[in-house]
Design a protein around this motif. Sequence first.
Motif, mmCIF file in Angstrom:
data_model
loop_
_atom_site.group_PDB
_atom_site.id
_atom_site.type_symbol
_atom_site.label_atom_id
_atom_site.label_comp_id
_atom_site.label_asym_id
_atom_site.label_seq_id
_atom_site.Cartn_x
_atom_site.Cartn_y
_atom_site.Cartn_z
ATOM 1 N N SER A 182 1.253 10.339 -2.748
ATOM 2 C CA SER A 182 0.009 10.385 -3.517
ATOM 3 C C SER A 182 0.102 11.406 -4.645
ATOM 4 O O SER A 182 -0.360 11.150 -5.766
ATOM 5 N N THR A 214 5.863 11.320 3.285
ATOM 6 C CA THR A 214 4.456 11.328 3.671
ATOM 7 C C THR A 214 3.575 10.694 2.602
ATOM 8 O O THR A 214 3.886 10.720 1.407
ATOM 9 N N VAL A 215 2.465 10.131 3.061
ATOM 10 C CA VAL A 215 1.489 9.543 2.149
ATOM 11 C C VAL A 215 0.988 10.606 1.172
ATOM 12 O O VAL A 215 0.797 10.335 -0.015
ATOM 13 N N SER A 217 5.145 4.576 2.381
ATOM 14 C CA SER A 217 5.445 5.790 3.129
ATOM 15 C C SER A 217 6.274 5.478 4.370
ATOM 16 O O SER A 217 7.266 6.155 4.666
ATOM 17 N N THR A 257 0.835 -1.195 0.000
ATOM 18 C CA THR A 257 0.000 0.000 0.000
ATOM 19 C C THR A 257 0.870 1.245 0.000
ATOM 20 O O THR A 257 2.065 1.194 0.339
ATOM 21 N N LEU A 258 0.267 2.352 -0.330
ATOM 22 C CA LEU A 258 0.965 3.632 -0.277
ATOM 23 C C LEU A 258 1.394 3.941 1.157
ATOM 24 O O LEU A 258 2.479 4.479 1.376
ATOM 25 N N THR A 259 0.568 3.563 2.120
ATOM 26 C CA THR A 259 0.896 3.786 3.540
ATOM 27 C C THR A 259 2.133 2.987 3.933
ATOM 28 O O THR A 259 3.014 3.495 4.631
ATOM 29 N N GLU A 260 2.209 1.745 3.486
ATOM 30 C CA GLU A 260 3.378 0.920 3.792
ATOM 31 C C GLU A 260 4.632 1.494 3.140
ATOM 32 O O GLU A 260 5.703 1.550 3.760
#
Length: 77
Positions: free
Chosen positions: A39, A34-35, A28, A23-26
């Motif tokens: 993004s 930062t996410v 990050s 994921t983008l969070t992972e």
Amino acid sequence: MPEEELHGIRIHLDRILAARGMTLTELSARVGITVVNLSVLKNGRAKAVRFSTLSKICDALDCQPGDLITHDPDAPL
């Protein structure tokens, strides 16, 4: 959009994240970016990317810059 802002650069971060099951969070958390900034890059809204950022992303995703970024001059934004 002003002529000087037109470009054919495409970012393929979403495709590589999906292929890696990440994921983008992972991403990050792994790269310390930062996410929100990731993004902006993922959605093609970034006006620039630092080489250090690109290097961190490539390290985390085990890829090359050319896997993330391509140029298509016939399809400007």
